[in-house]
Design a protein around this motif. Structure first.
Motif, PDB file in Angstrom:
ATOM      1  N   ALA A   4     -27.009 -29.565 -12.398  1.00  0.00           N
ATOM      2  CA  ALA A   4     -27.326 -28.948 -13.835  1.00  0.00           C
ATOM      3  C   ALA A   4     -28.656 -29.365 -14.168  1.00  0.00           C
ATOM      4  O   ALA A   4     -29.531 -28.172 -14.715  1.00  0.00           O
ATOM      5  CB  ALA A   4     -26.441 -29.849 -14.932  1.00  0.00           C
ATOM      6  N   LEU A   5     -29.309 -30.496 -13.532  1.00  0.00           N
ATOM      7  CA  LEU A   5     -30.748 -30.815 -13.883  1.00  0.00           C
ATOM      8  C   LEU A   5     -31.688 -29.630 -13.125  1.00  0.00           C
ATOM      9  O   LEU A   5     -32.578 -29.266 -13.628  1.00  0.00           O
ATOM     10  CB  LEU A   5     -31.057 -32.214 -13.482  1.00  0.00           C
ATOM     11  CG  LEU A   5     -30.460 -33.254 -14.363  1.00  0.00           C
ATOM     12  CD1 LEU A   5     -30.485 -34.724 -13.629  1.00  0.00           C
ATOM     13  CD2 LEU A   5     -31.553 -33.224 -15.647  1.00  0.00           C
ATOM     14  N   SER A   6     -30.960 -29.333 -12.135  1.00  0.00           N
ATOM     15  CA  SER A   6     -31.661 -28.542 -10.886  1.00  0.00           C
ATOM     16  C   SER A   6     -31.691 -26.980 -11.632  1.00  0.00           C
ATOM     17  O   SER A   6     -32.723 -26.101 -11.657  1.00  0.00           O
ATOM     18  CB  SER A   6     -31.143 -28.304  -9.762  1.00  0.00           C
ATOM     19  OG  SER A   6     -31.521 -29.584  -9.019  1.00  0.00           O
ATOM     20  N   PHE A   7     -30.652 -26.637 -12.792  1.00  0.00           N
ATOM     21  CA  PHE A   7     -30.725 -25.467 -13.112  1.00  0.00           C
ATOM     22  C   PHE A   7     -31.544 -25.370 -14.275  1.00  0.00           C
ATOM     23  O   PHE A   7     -32.395 -24.262 -14.570  1.00  0.00           O
ATOM     24  CB  PHE A   7     -29.143 -25.299 -14.109  1.00  0.00           C
ATOM     25  CG  PHE A   7     -27.941 -24.789 -13.053  1.00  0.00           C
ATOM     26  CD1 PHE A   7     -28.251 -24.200 -11.840  1.00  0.00           C
ATOM     27  CD2 PHE A   7     -26.967 -25.401 -13.444  1.00  0.00           C
ATOM     28  CE1 PHE A   7     -27.193 -23.862 -11.068  1.00  0.00           C
ATOM     29  CE2 PHE A   7     -25.809 -24.814 -12.419  1.00  0.00           C
ATOM     30  CZ  PHE A   7     -25.877 -24.388 -11.501  1.00  0.00           C
ATOM     31  N   VAL A   8     -31.969 -26.577 -14.974  1.00  0.00           N
ATOM     32  CA  VAL A   8     -33.100 -26.524 -15.983  1.00  0.00           C
ATOM     33  C   VAL A   8     -34.373 -26.349 -15.162  1.00  0.00           C
ATOM     34  O   VAL A   8     -35.161 -25.485 -15.553  1.00  0.00           O
ATOM     35  CB  VAL A   8     -32.970 -27.650 -16.815  1.00  0.00           C
ATOM     36  CG1 VAL A   8     -34.173 -27.713 -17.663  1.00  0.00           C
ATOM     37  CG2 VAL A   8     -31.568 -27.508 -17.575  1.00  0.00           C
ATOM     38  N   SER A  51     -33.640 -18.354 -21.800  1.00  0.00           N
ATOM     39  CA  SER A  51     -34.978 -18.986 -21.219  1.00  0.00           C
ATOM     40  C   SER A  51     -34.906 -19.678 -19.833  1.00  0.00           C
ATOM     41  O   SER A  51     -35.789 -19.733 -19.451  1.00  0.00           O
ATOM     42  CB  SER A  51     -35.504 -20.204 -22.228  1.00  0.00           C
ATOM     43  OG  SER A  51     -34.481 -21.212 -22.282  1.00  0.00           O
ATOM     44  N   LEU A  52     -33.674 -19.777 -19.337  1.00  0.00           N
ATOM     45  CA  LEU A  52     -33.479 -19.910 -18.017  1.00  0.00           C
ATOM     46  C   LEU A  52     -32.973 -19.123 -17.114  1.00  0.00           C
ATOM     47  O   LEU A  52     -32.079 -18.424 -17.049  1.00  0.00           O
ATOM     48  CB  LEU A  52     -32.178 -21.314 -17.869  1.00  0.00           C
ATOM     49  CG  LEU A  52     -32.419 -22.420 -18.680  1.00  0.00           C
ATOM     50  CD1 LEU A  52     -31.070 -23.339 -18.454  1.00  0.00           C
ATOM     51  CD2 LEU A  52     -33.467 -23.248 -18.343  1.00  0.00           C
ATOM     52  N   GLN A  53     -33.981 -19.044 -16.128  1.00  0.00           N
ATOM     53  CA  GLN A  53     -33.606 -18.099 -14.987  1.00  0.00           C
ATOM     54  C   GLN A  53     -32.360 -18.481 -14.079  1.00  0.00           C
ATOM     55  O   GLN A  53     -32.406 -19.583 -13.960  1.00  0.00           O
ATOM     56  CB  GLN A  53     -35.049 -17.746 -14.049  1.00  0.00           C
ATOM     57  CG  GLN A  53     -36.324 -17.200 -14.868  1.00  0.00           C
ATOM     58  CD  GLN A  53     -37.415 -17.223 -14.023  1.00  0.00           C
ATOM     59  OE1 GLN A  53     -37.358 -16.766 -13.064  1.00  0.00           O
ATOM     60  NE2 GLN A  53     -38.565 -17.507 -14.662  1.00  0.00           N
ATOM     61  N   LEU A  54     -31.896 -17.419 -13.718  1.00  0.00           N
ATOM     62  CA  LEU A  54     -30.571 -17.987 -12.799  1.00  0.00           C
ATOM     63  C   LEU A  54     -31.051 -18.229 -11.392  1.00  0.00           C
ATOM     64  O   LEU A  54     -31.859 -17.589 -10.864  1.00  0.00           O
ATOM     65  CB  LEU A  54     -29.637 -16.830 -12.762  1.00  0.00           C
ATOM     66  CG  LEU A  54     -28.820 -16.632 -14.182  1.00  0.00           C
ATOM     67  CD1 LEU A  54     -27.945 -15.310 -14.015  1.00  0.00           C
ATOM     68  CD2 LEU A  54     -28.184 -17.817 -14.504  1.00  0.00           C
ATOM     69  N   PRO A 104     -25.378 -10.687 -15.849  1.00  0.00           N
ATOM     70  CA  PRO A 104     -24.686 -12.193 -16.188  1.00  0.00           C
ATOM     71  C   PRO A 104     -23.991 -12.179 -17.332  1.00  0.00           C
ATOM     72  O   PRO A 104     -24.041 -11.530 -18.393  1.00  0.00           O
ATOM     73  CB  PRO A 104     -26.180 -12.953 -16.397  1.00  0.00           C
ATOM     74  CG  PRO A 104     -27.104 -12.271 -15.762  1.00  0.00           C
ATOM     75  CD  PRO A 104     -26.853 -10.842 -16.124  1.00  0.00           C
ATOM     76  N   ALA A 105     -23.195 -13.073 -17.375  1.00  0.00           N
ATOM     77  CA  ALA A 105     -22.258 -13.481 -18.539  1.00  0.00           C
ATOM     78  C   ALA A 105     -23.011 -13.867 -19.705  1.00  0.00           C
ATOM     79  O   ALA A 105     -24.116 -14.527 -19.505  1.00  0.00           O
ATOM     80  CB  ALA A 105     -21.231 -14.614 -17.942  1.00  0.00           C
ATOM     81  N   PRO A 106     -22.928 -13.396 -21.040  1.00  0.00           N
ATOM     82  CA  PRO A 106     -23.477 -13.641 -22.190  1.00  0.00           C
ATOM     83  C   PRO A 106     -23.309 -15.089 -22.638  1.00  0.00           C
ATOM     84  O   PRO A 106     -23.807 -15.475 -23.706  1.00  0.00           O
ATOM     85  CB  PRO A 106     -22.984 -12.799 -23.109  1.00  0.00           C
ATOM     86  CG  PRO A 106     -21.536 -12.522 -22.675  1.00  0.00           C
ATOM     87  CD  PRO A 106     -21.578 -12.520 -21.167  1.00  0.00           C
TER      88      PRO A 106
END
Length: 387
Positions: free
Chosen positions: A91-95, A236-239, A260-262
């Motif tokens: 999750a931290l990496s997603f951010v 604001s988070l790119q996948l 992407p899912a909303p």
């Protein structure tokens, strides 16, 4: 309504039949499972044995129940802000890798962070030119002021642990979150040492991103955690991961296009950890049954009891703050003239299960930990010191 004493004692006896030879004070590392989590896995396994995935729609109801429990645990606005992830680091990496960084941007962390909440931000330096600034938590009037002192006009995000893994220091997130919102700085919270211990409110504290594993205070298995994303920050988070599961029209395999899912499930790229879902859902249902306020009160009382039992030891120094408002479930201490790694191993050899962290020995009882186990830990420690 809190459980009465008799009901609470029955619950503890039924849910936590730990081996009597073990004194378990290591919930800040990996927690034992309650009986109902074991039963949930056994039921799931037997169903797989007999009928495979015949009843998969029923499994999805269990998944939804888990999302609802997690939503309530963090006080998210809806389950649309909840993603099920492998662990805190993911999750931290997603951010970290989802934000649009510019060279010179700064991330503020503390000087007490677990490596998960340090390495991921340091990795941005070479790739994007992002600078990591460490706030020295004990070198200001308050730890929160230390974080604010570390901010600059280049600060883009603050990522802080709600409770520090080594010292047990509990951050006061409400005032910190309010000030970061005022300054338009993103607020990311590693809640692995507080979720399942303390009441948590992402809305009150203006938290943009929060993450935690299930295998510590939430009493679940390794390999499954929660990622909260404020709905206003979702876009604001790119996948960084893609797959069949993270799309809007999941299950419509005839479509040649996708989006992407909303909601936060866009961070769940592939098949869910259904085995972990069954276990963690059962464990969180137990915490909900007891009530997180009651859980926090009992954990706080256990830490206070431990501290009182250890206070007469010559040369003991508590690393965990004295202020009860600064404590959660961790009590870390050192003893002058003794090797802490050696003493830790001696305690482990005596089946007092604890950890070597923060330069000392870390005890971490949960709400169900019995007073006699706290007394056993203190007695064994004193016996070892007397040798």
């Amino acid at each position: 309504m809190p459980l009465d004493n008799a009901s609470f004692d029955r619950l503890v006896a039924d849910e936590f039949p730990l081996d009597e030879s073990i004194t378990y004070l290591n919930h800040a590392a990996v927690a034992p499972w309650p009986s109902r989590a074991v039963a949930a896995i056994e039921t799931f396994a037997r169903e797989n044995l007999k009928t495979g995935a015949t009843h998969y729609p029923e499994w999805l109801k269990k998944e939804r129940s888990l999302r609802l429990l997690l939503k309530d645990l963090v006080n998210a606005e809806s389950i649309n802000e909840i993603a099920l992830v492998k662990n805190t680091s993911e999750a931290l990496s997603f951010v970290a890798y989802g934000l649009d960084w510019k060279a010179g941007d700064e991330v503020v962390i503390s000087d007490q962070e677990f490596p998960s909440n340090r390495i991921v931000w340091e990795s941005l330096q070479e790739k994007f030119g992002v600078r990591v600034v460490q706030a020295k938590l004990m070198q200001a009037e308050t730890p929160e002021q230390a974080v604010l002192n570390a901010l600059s006009d280049k600060t883009r995000l603050v990522s802080i642990s709600s409770v520090q893994y080594g010292t047990g220091l509990k951050m006061e997130l409400t005032s910190l979150g309010a000030e970061l919102k005022r300054r338009n700085i993103l607020f990311c919270v590693d809640a692995i040492q507080s979720l399942g211990v303390c009441p948590t409110d992402v809305q009150r504290d203006n938290i943009d991103f929060l993450m935690a594993d299930g295998h510590k205070w939430m009493l679940g298995p390794e390999g499954l955690g929660v990622f909260y994303v404020n709905k206003q920050r979702l876009e604001s988070l790119q996948l960084t991961q893609y797959g069949w599961h993270m799309v809007k029209d999941r299950g419509d395999y005839s479509k040649d296009t996708w989006e992407p899912a909303p909601n936060a499930t866009r961070f769940e790229c592939g098949s869910p950890n259904m085995l972990g879902i069954f276990a963690l859902e059962a464990s969180l249902a137990l915490l909900a049954e007891v009530g997180i306020e009651e859980v926090y009160g009992k954990i706080s009382a256990n830490v206070a009891t431990l501290k009182a039992l250890l206070s007469d030891i010559d040369g003991i120094e508590f690393i965990t703050p004295n202020d009860t408002d600064r404590c959660a479930g961790i009590l870390t201490f050192t003893i002058q003239g003794r090797s802490m790694p050696e003493l830790h191993q001696q305690l482990m050899d005596k089946n007092v299960i604890c950890a070597s962290r923060g330069g000392g020995i870390r005890f971490s009882p949960h709400f169900y930990t019995r007073k006699k186990d706290l007394e056993t830990a203190a007695r064994v420690l004193k016996e070892l010191l007397a040798q």
